[in-house]
Design a protein around this motif. Sequence first.
Motif, mmCIF file in Angstrom:
data_model
loop_
_atom_site.group_PDB
_atom_site.id
_atom_site.type_symbol
_atom_site.label_atom_id
_atom_site.label_comp_id
_atom_site.label_asym_id
_atom_site.label_seq_id
_atom_site.Cartn_x
_atom_site.Cartn_y
_atom_site.Cartn_z
ATOM 1 N N LEU A 1 34.631 41.215 15.063
ATOM 2 C CA LEU A 1 34.273 41.397 13.668
ATOM 3 C C LEU A 1 32.753 41.442 13.541
ATOM 4 O O LEU A 1 32.073 40.431 13.729
ATOM 5 C CB LEU A 1 34.849 40.238 12.846
ATOM 6 N N PRO A 2 32.168 42.600 13.253
ATOM 7 C CA PRO A 2 30.702 42.692 13.136
ATOM 8 C C PRO A 2 30.239 42.081 11.818
ATOM 9 O O PRO A 2 31.044 41.802 10.925
ATOM 10 C CB PRO A 2 30.462 44.206 13.169
ATOM 11 N N PRO A 3 28.932 41.868 11.662
ATOM 12 C CA PRO A 3 28.434 41.394 10.369
ATOM 13 C C PRO A 3 28.808 42.382 9.265
ATOM 14 O O PRO A 3 28.714 43.603 9.426
ATOM 15 C CB PRO A 3 26.920 41.340 10.574
ATOM 16 N N GLY A 4 29.273 41.869 8.146
ATOM 17 C CA GLY A 4 29.701 42.721 7.038
ATOM 18 C C GLY A 4 31.203 42.689 6.865
ATOM 19 O O GLY A 4 31.862 41.675 7.115
ATOM 20 N N TYR A 5 31.771 43.852 6.422
ATOM 21 C CA TYR A 5 33.200 43.950 6.130
ATOM 22 C C TYR A 5 33.903 44.779 7.202
ATOM 23 O O TYR A 5 33.323 45.709 7.774
ATOM 24 C CB TYR A 5 33.437 44.604 4.767
ATOM 25 N N LEU A 6 35.171 44.481 7.433
ATOM 26 C CA LEU A 6 35.986 45.258 8.350
ATOM 27 C C LEU A 6 37.381 45.386 7.758
ATOM 28 O O LEU A 6 38.124 44.404 7.663
ATOM 29 C CB LEU A 6 36.067 44.573 9.716
ATOM 30 N N PRO A 7 37.774 46.626 7.319
ATOM 31 C CA PRO A 7 39.148 46.811 6.817
ATOM 32 C C PRO A 7 40.136 46.897 7.980
ATOM 33 O O PRO A 7 39.822 47.440 9.044
ATOM 34 C CB PRO A 7 39.054 48.145 6.059
ATOM 35 N N LEU A 8 41.318 46.369 7.778
ATOM 36 C CA LEU A 8 42.352 46.357 8.807
ATOM 37 C C LEU A 8 43.683 46.766 8.199
ATOM 38 O O LEU A 8 43.920 46.602 6.997
ATOM 39 C CB LEU A 8 42.499 44.954 9.422
ATOM 40 N N ARG A 9 44.579 47.301 9.047
ATOM 41 C CA ARG A 9 45.963 47.569 8.668
ATOM 42 C C ARG A 9 46.832 46.873 9.704
ATOM 43 O O ARG A 9 46.888 47.277 10.850
ATOM 44 C CB ARG A 9 46.240 49.071 8.619
ATOM 45 N N VAL A 10 47.483 45.829 9.246
ATOM 46 C CA VAL A 10 48.257 44.982 10.148
ATOM 47 C C VAL A 10 49.680 45.540 10.249
ATOM 48 O O VAL A 10 50.390 45.628 9.226
ATOM 49 C CB VAL A 10 48.311 43.536 9.648
ATOM 50 N N PRO A 11 50.109 45.947 11.447
ATOM 51 C CA PRO A 11 51.474 46.485 11.596
ATOM 52 C C PRO A 11 52.518 45.393 11.353
ATOM 53 O O PRO A 11 52.480 44.334 11.995
ATOM 54 C CB PRO A 11 51.514 46.974 13.039
ATOM 55 N N VAL A 12 53.414 45.657 10.391
ATOM 56 C CA VAL A 12 54.495 44.714 10.108
ATOM 57 C C VAL A 12 55.800 45.506 10.000
ATOM 58 O O VAL A 12 55.803 46.729 9.800
ATOM 59 C CB VAL A 12 54.246 43.924 8.819
ATOM 60 N N GLU A 13 56.915 44.822 10.079
ATOM 61 C CA GLU A 13 58.235 45.417 9.888
ATOM 62 C C GLU A 13 59.069 44.424 9.093
ATOM 63 O O GLU A 13 59.200 43.255 9.475
ATOM 64 C CB GLU A 13 58.899 45.717 11.226
ATOM 65 N N VAL A 14 59.613 44.930 7.947
ATOM 66 C CA VAL A 14 60.389 44.080 7.050
ATOM 67 C C VAL A 14 61.828 44.582 7.021
ATOM 68 O O VAL A 14 62.072 45.790 6.901
ATOM 69 C CB VAL A 14 59.790 44.087 5.633
ATOM 70 N N HIS A 15 62.779 43.694 7.149
ATOM 71 C CA HIS A 15 64.186 44.068 7.280
ATOM 72 C C HIS A 15 65.004 43.715 6.050
ATOM 73 O O HIS A 15 66.224 43.668 6.114
ATOM 74 C CB HIS A 15 64.787 43.375 8.510
ATOM 75 N N SER A 16 64.364 43.453 4.939
ATOM 76 C CA SER A 16 65.104 43.131 3.728
ATOM 77 C C SER A 16 64.257 43.506 2.519
ATOM 78 O O SER A 16 63.034 43.594 2.604
ATOM 79 C CB SER A 16 65.463 41.641 3.680
ATOM 80 N N THR A 17 64.942 43.755 1.424
ATOM 81 C CA THR A 17 64.245 44.066 0.188
ATOM 82 C C THR A 17 64.131 42.785 -0.622
ATOM 83 O O THR A 17 65.157 42.242 -1.070
ATOM 84 C CB THR A 17 65.015 45.137 -0.606
#
Length: 793
Positions: A686-702
């Motif tokens: 994580l460098p100084p400042g902001y870092l956007p991320l997209r965390v891979p998830v899997e959901v099996h229910s509504t």
Amino acid sequence: MRPAVRARLLAAIALLLLTAAQMTGPHAAAGEPGSVPFLQVRIDRVTPEIVTTTSEPVVTVTGVVLNVGDRPVRDVVVRLEDAAAVTSSEGLRTNLTGDVDQYEPVANFITLAPELPRGQAVPFTLAYPLRSAEQPSLGIEEPGVYPVMVNVNGTPDYGAPARLDDARFLLPVTGVPPDPSDDTADALTEVVPPDTSRPVRLTMLWPLADRPRLAAGAAGGTTPVRLIDDDLATSLAAGGRLDTLLSAVEFATSPQVDPDGALRDATCLAVDPDLLVTVNAMTGGYVVNDGPDAGAGTPTHPGAGKDAALAWLNRLKALAKQLCVTPTVYAQADLDALHRVGDRGLSAIATNGAGGVVDQILGIASVRGATLVGDGPLTGGAAELLATQGRTVAISAADLADRSETTSDSNEPGTPDVRPVRYTPELVAAPFDPTVGAALAGLGTEPMAPSYLDPALDVPLKHDSAVARRQDALGAMLWRGLEPGTEPRTQIVMPPLSWSVTADDARAILTAVATTINSGLAQPRPLTAVIAEAAAVPSGQSRLPGDQLGNPRGRFDDAVVSGVAGVTGRLWGLTAALTTDAQTGLTGAEYTAPLREDMLRALSQSVPADARNGLAQQRLTTVGRTVDDIFNAVTIVNPGGSYTLATERSPLPLALRNDLPVPVKVRLQVDGPPGMSVTDMGEIELPPGYLPLRVPVEVHSTQRFAVDITLRTANGLSLGESVRLSVHSNAYGKVLFFITLSAGAVLVLLAGRRLWHRFRGQPDPADLDRPDPLDVALHFDDAGTPGTKPGPT
């Protein structure tokens, strides 16, 4: 004569005899001065300071007697007394306090004032020959160190005649000059020179150190540098304490004053790396806290010592190229307390890392292989710590308490054996006499008793004048050379590292060292020779010293030690996660180094014993707040509201924030419900400042559920605050999957059947109950009205 008159006459005669005995008897009035002070003696000058064969044969003591009580004192009288030469090291202390039975009067009392009003002072001068065929004289016939006392008697209002105060000092006599009363031609042949057949091999460590001045809680890269006060500006300027120390040794070791280099060979500068770091930082400009040290938010004002720091540091660099230089323990940290902290990395910075700092700033190669233990005793814990840091020679105070081990067969009881002692294969101790070190510590504007000194050997430093304390230091330093029977014939002169000597004190000490060498009483022994001789000590090991040595008031509390251990552990864990900033070049280790050094400053022995724990806790609290701020500077940005996942595999969007000036390696810990799985993203830089991320998830229910996300270092330390996200998923899970799969299978079967019948030219049974499309079309007219169109005619 009537019995009543006779009784009154006898009582009067007895009172007169008692008063006469007090005024002319061999001793002062019995007992110590009372707890309520009435008079105070101050010695302003002693000449000569050191008696030699060529000095004046008359010893002159001048000073004043002050009425510090609450009433007038009548019949103020004074006389000079002396005692036999000191025969043991312990006697250098015990003769300066306590009983006076060993003192004998040099002459009768001299009346100073018939009455001395409160708040007034009266001067005195006492001058007597060292020896004389005609009385009175001090009666000194041989070289040695002699205790001398100025004794004052008087009668306070509403009181009886008594000894109201005394002032004691040591008079070193390196040679006895001729009897001034002997005016014969062969008088010069009656001088008594010192015994120079067995000179002492002398090593002098000249300290350049100070209390920690850098403000606590400032991480690396923080500009401008902050100091807790601006005392260093005064100390480094002309006439200041550090300027005095440097100027004195510059002058004394110059080729003009020391042409044969004897003093240069015997002297080594003991330099505190923390002082060098501070002074070096001051040369680039700095600010000073307006109030107590309270972290980065404290109001400041510009410092005034930039030019003085630059000039002093340049002078030291020039002198260091000509003189031996060795580092002290970083910030004069207490090695016993460091051993209780139990952090090997911090211990290595304090010991092995100190030399590199000195070399880098001064541009030299300092003498390595010695560890200056400083103000505290070499305890068993300190010895164990040093043994784990590699081979070293611990220069520390000998233990006077254990007479059976510290006194050799040839020494008087109470004289420590200062021969090197091997404790482990890696550690050898080169002891110095603690009574000599304590006498040197009594010099200057801030006299003190070192923590290594047994409290039983304390003397009333605040009571004695600066001149008397200087005499005590000179006498203690020269004592071993004047006692040819004392073993071994080696001596390390080790003043306190934060030494508050005046210019006169520094001149007197260096002059005495040069004089004792030039007179043959001593020979220079370089520090490198001390290290080499200690390394040659046979491998037979002695038991480690005890842990309850010296003054218990100088020991750091367990609360301080445990606090240092906790903060240091967190710092090491954070440092392991920090990397180098590509733009500035600042490394993680450089960023956190000042905070680790703050832990050593918190354990500094340069602070008076009574104030150590309080100041240590204050610094520890400030650094602890800074470390908390650093951990909270790396966090997850909390978006608020809720997320909606469009599909069961939609990623979870996040943003990380790093307010530190260096990158940090982090790991995400995502805690979701049982129906959710998260792909581990591994270490993220994580460098100084902001870092956007997209965390891979899997959901099996509504459903709508909460997801807790924590940011941690690779070794598990939590960064910032945990974030709870509200997430809604549109996924139907396994039921939807099977329904969709079944519908697809039915669709495929029906389409296959239709194609099968079509390929065979057969109608599909599903179409048999349906009307022919042509008939349906003919059933409607052109206007779309049901009917039967006419056929062709």
